[in-house]
Enzyme design. Sequence first.
Site: not given
Length: 104
Positions: A79, A76
């Site tokens: 990203d 995460h």
Amino acid sequence: MEELELISFQLITNVGEARSALFEAMKAAREERFEEAEELVKKADASLLKAQESHMGLIQQEAEGKTVTVSLLLMHAEDQMMTTETLKGIVREVILTHKKYSNK
């Protein structure tokens, strides 16, 4: 908290600060406050640099042969960092476009 979790949260925090500054920069450009927009992009750059330094630390660990466990939290964070880097390029173009068509 494990080291990897701490690094992931540092990445997310720094990237979040950068993302916020970039959205503020777009708003400033829309309102023809171009100097403020440019300063906000610089602020975002500084926050992204901190994130990249944390990220580079993980890459160096892996290059040294240490195992870096990839978790959902780290994915995460990565990203968020990649999309914010893309957003930065878009924001720079938005600022230039607003400058080009501004009455100032």
